[in-house]
Scaffold this active site. Structure first.
Site, PDB file in Angstrom:
ATOM      1  N   GLU A 368      -5.045  -3.046   0.625  1.00  0.00           N
ATOM      2  CA  GLU A 368      -3.976  -3.644   1.461  1.00  0.00           C
ATOM      3  C   GLU A 368      -2.840  -4.205   0.589  1.00  0.00           C
ATOM      4  OE1 GLU A 368      -4.901  -5.392   5.131  1.00  0.00           O
ATOM      5  OE2 GLU A 368      -6.795  -4.315   5.327  1.00  0.00           O
TER       6      GLU A 368
HETATM    7  N1  CAA Z   1       8.789  -5.126   7.650  1.00  0.00           N
HETATM    8  C1  CAA Z   1       9.706  -4.260   8.131  1.00  0.00           C
HETATM    9  N2  CAA Z   1      10.274  -3.286   7.411  1.00  0.00           N
HETATM   10  C2  CAA Z   1       9.888  -3.177   6.123  1.00  0.00           C
HETATM   11  C3  CAA Z   1       8.941  -4.043   5.540  1.00  0.00           C
HETATM   12  C4  CAA Z   1       8.395  -5.051   6.368  1.00  0.00           C
HETATM   13  N3  CAA Z   1       7.474  -5.931   5.915  1.00  0.00           N
HETATM   14  N4  CAA Z   1       8.760  -3.694   4.252  1.00  0.00           N
HETATM   15  C5  CAA Z   1       9.580  -2.647   4.015  1.00  0.00           C
HETATM   16  N5  CAA Z   1      10.249  -2.335   5.148  1.00  0.00           N
HETATM   17  C6  CAA Z   1      11.258  -1.302   5.327  1.00  0.00           C
HETATM   18  C7  CAA Z   1      12.402  -1.540   4.351  1.00  0.00           C
HETATM   19  O1  CAA Z   1      13.344  -2.457   4.855  1.00  0.00           O
HETATM   20  C8  CAA Z   1      12.975  -0.160   4.166  1.00  0.00           C
HETATM   21  O2  CAA Z   1      13.849   0.140   5.214  1.00  0.00           O
HETATM   22  P1  CAA Z   1      15.444   0.408   4.885  1.00  0.00           P
HETATM   23  O3  CAA Z   1      15.430   1.703   4.096  1.00  0.00           O
HETATM   24  O4  CAA Z   1      16.061   0.539   6.224  1.00  0.00           O
HETATM   25  O5  CAA Z   1      15.919  -0.753   4.099  1.00  0.00           O
HETATM   26  C9  CAA Z   1      11.756   0.748   4.316  1.00  0.00           C
HETATM   27  O6  CAA Z   1      10.743  -0.013   5.005  1.00  0.00           O
HETATM   28  C10 CAA Z   1      11.200   1.186   2.976  1.00  0.00           C
HETATM   29  O7  CAA Z   1      10.879   0.027   2.258  1.00  0.00           O
HETATM   30  P2  CAA Z   1      11.135  -0.140   0.706  1.00  0.00           P
HETATM   31  O8  CAA Z   1      12.437   0.492   0.324  1.00  0.00           O
HETATM   32  O9  CAA Z   1      10.942  -1.571   0.386  1.00  0.00           O
HETATM   33  O10 CAA Z   1       9.958   0.767   0.135  1.00  0.00           O
HETATM   34  P3  CAA Z   1       9.396   0.891  -1.313  1.00  0.00           P
HETATM   35  O11 CAA Z   1       9.164   2.334  -1.567  1.00  0.00           O
HETATM   36  O12 CAA Z   1      10.227   0.130  -2.288  1.00  0.00           O
HETATM   37  O13 CAA Z   1       7.921   0.234  -1.202  1.00  0.00           O
HETATM   38  C11 CAA Z   1       6.230  -1.484  -1.009  1.00  0.00           C
HETATM   39  C12 CAA Z   1       7.699  -1.078  -0.795  1.00  0.00           C
HETATM   40  C13 CAA Z   1       6.207  -2.981  -0.692  1.00  0.00           C
HETATM   41  C14 CAA Z   1       5.759  -1.259  -2.437  1.00  0.00           C
HETATM   42  C15 CAA Z   1       5.337  -0.706   0.002  1.00  0.00           C
HETATM   43  O14 CAA Z   1       5.340   0.664  -0.253  1.00  0.00           O
HETATM   44  C16 CAA Z   1       3.911  -1.224   0.023  1.00  0.00           C
HETATM   45  O15 CAA Z   1       3.607  -2.229   0.674  1.00  0.00           O
HETATM   46  N6  CAA Z   1       2.977  -0.519  -0.673  1.00  0.00           N
HETATM   47  C17 CAA Z   1       1.548  -0.867  -0.621  1.00  0.00           C
HETATM   48  C18 CAA Z   1       0.889  -0.140   0.489  1.00  0.00           C
HETATM   49  C19 CAA Z   1      -0.418  -0.759   0.879  1.00  0.00           C
HETATM   50  O16 CAA Z   1      -0.538  -1.972   1.059  1.00  0.00           O
HETATM   51  N7  CAA Z   1      -1.411   0.086   1.065  1.00  0.00           N
HETATM   52  C20 CAA Z   1      -2.677  -0.368   1.505  1.00  0.00           C
HETATM   53  C21 CAA Z   1      -3.352   0.730   2.245  1.00  0.00           C
HETATM   54  S1  CAA Z   1      -4.161   0.221   3.705  1.00  0.00           S
HETATM   55  C22 CAA Z   1      -5.678  -0.387   3.210  1.00  0.00           C
HETATM   56  O17 CAA Z   1      -5.942  -0.679   2.084  1.00  0.00           O
HETATM   57  C23 CAA Z   1      -6.534  -0.589   4.370  1.00  0.00           C
HETATM   58  C24 CAA Z   1      -7.983  -0.587   4.131  1.00  0.00           C
HETATM   59  O18 CAA Z   1      -8.614   0.380   4.428  1.00  0.00           O
HETATM   60  C25 CAA Z   1      -8.658  -1.841   3.708  1.00  0.00           C
END
Ligand code: CAA
Length: 384
Positions: A368
């Site tokens: 996550e």
């Molecule tokens: N709320 C709303 N919109 C959001 C947001 C949020 N919290 N975070 C990002 N966005 C939007 C951004 O505003 C952006 O939109 P715009 O282009 O219009 O500005 C779009 O989404 C893309 O965001 P980023 O440009 O910030 O994307 P990025 O490539 O830089 O990545 C990141 C950001 C925070 C690293 C994200 O990719 C991330 O959270 N990665 C980790 C994923 C993760 O947590 N995976 C876990 C898998 S699930 C799991 O583990 C479950 C399980 O089984 C236990």
């Protein structure tokens, strides 16, 4: 500012503590060794209303607040993190998102049995399918495709590290519909595991949370009706990020519980074990470790509760949930490692539980959103 729980919150905390002691503790070592999914425990959690804790009762939930969810997750994770991750994913990554963004029909058809954790008397839970072989932290790089075919999507691709992968009946799948739009071309689709074209890969043989059900899922020309898309076209990545912000409160609470479990065992052991003519709690080296453990755990608890409170108040909890997840996960790993050290040789064998807690703690720094991803989220929030 009040530092007091309500009667109802305390009741839920007690119920979770009793459940963990009476139902999770027996057999927890064997389930870890045999990688056995805790099906009975999850069914019991469903009967307690703990699989859809924050969902409105009209959709099968228990109508509780997020603070109660944190308290329940903490207590169950003290004993059995394999059970609590299943509970966390169903509550925060599956039910919450459907409740907040699903249509009335999606809520009636899917959310209601998912929040109850049962359908026709059988276990009925969900999974969240974002990660891929080449899209973990870099979650926007989705390779799974959902081709728009008029009144349905054609789903193709592979998802990795899916918690509840085999035991879930419903998958929330993120897939790319229009690659030219980047993250705005991603959709989240509700997919039933029994549909043709879905293959569940072998169970992963993991370091920790070995009872939890982690698999790859393969989609080969799976037809998904359009009405199973969550939100407008292209809302899928925003859905994933918003949902994960809540999920991170669940995993932060899981980490808090793992740390608390390791600390409580260490406290008990220090009062019993003698060395150099006295109980080891009388040695300052041990006292300093216990003091640091207690202080870090308290700080992690406050961060978890703060994030939960913000969510319950309808505030933006993205920053607070990432802070809670980062700090609680690092605390869990540190506390569990120190717990093994306090136990010495006994800490290195299975009967004393702390080695399992140490192995379980590690994943909280990874899933996550890794600790590094939480720092990205925090950095962007404080620097904007
Ligand atoms: N709320 C709303 N919109 C959001 C947001 C949020 N919290 N975070 C990002 N966005 C939007 C951004 O505003 C952006 O939109 P715009 O282009 O219009 O500005 C779009 O989404 C893309 O965001 P980023 O440009 O910030 O994307 P990025 O490539 O830089 O990545 C990141 C950001 C925070 C690293 C994200 O990719 C991330 O959270 N990665 C980790 C994923 C993760 O947590 N995976 C876990 C898998 S699930 C799991 O583990 C479950 C399980 O089984 C236990």
């Amino acid at each position: 500012m009040e530092f007091q729980f309500t009667e109802e919150q305390l009741m839920i905390q007690r119920a979770a503590r009793d459940f963990a002691q009476n139902e999770c503790l027996p057999g927890v070592i064997e389930r870890d060794e045999q990688q056995k999914f805790p099906k009975e425990q999850i069914e019991q959690l469903a009967d307690l209303g703990f699989m859809g804790m924050m969902v409105d009762p009209q959709y099968g939930g228990a109508g509780m607040d997020t603070v109660s969810y944190v308290l329940a997750m903490e207590e169950i994770s003290k004993i059995d993190a394999s059970t609590s991750v299943c509970m966390s994913v169903n509550n925060s990554l599956v039910c919450w998102g459907l409740d907040k963004y699903g249509t009335e029909e999606q809520k009636q058809k899917y959310l209601t049995p998912l929040a109850k954790g049962k359908k026709d008397g059988e276990l009925y839970i969900g999974a969240f399918l974002l990660s891929e072989p080449e899209a973990g932290s870099d979650a926007t790089s989705q390779r799974t495709t959902a081709e728009d075919c008029g009144d349905y999507y054609l789903l193709n691709g592979t998802k990795n590290w899916i918690t509840n992968g085999n035991s879930a009946s419903v998958y929330l799948v993120m897939a790319q519909t229009d690659a030219s739009k980047g993250s705005h071309g991603i959709n989240t689709l509700i997919v039933e595991k029994k549909w043709p074209g879905i293959v569940v890969g072998a169970k992963e043989n993991k370091l920790g949370i070995r009872g939890s059900d982690t698999h790859s899922i393969l989609f080969n020309d799976v037809k998904v009706p359009k009405e199973n898309r969550i939100g407008d076209d292209g809302f899928g990545f925003t859905f994933a990020m918003k949902t994960l912000a809540g999920g991170r409160i669940g995993i932060a609470s899981q980490a808090l519980g793992i740390a608390g479990g390791a600390y409580e065992l260490s406290l008990k052991y220090s009062k019993e074990r003698k060395a150099f003519g006295t109980e080891i709690m009388n040695h300052q080296a041990i006292q300093f470790k216990l003091s640091d453990m207690a202080t870090r755990i308290e700080a992690a608890r406050l961060l978890c509760l703060r994030a939960a409170w913000e969510k319950d108040e309808g505030k933006d909890f993205t920053l607070s949930s990432s802070m809670a997840k980062l700090y609680a996960a690092e605390t869990a790993m540190w506390v569990a490692t120190e717990a093994v050290q306090i136990h010495g040789g006994y800490g290195y064998v299975k009967e004393y539980h702390v080695e399992r807690l140490m192995r379980d703690a590690k994943i909280t720094q990874i899933y996550e959103g890794t600790s590094e991803v939480q720092k990205i989220v925090i950095g962007r929030a404080i620097l904007k």
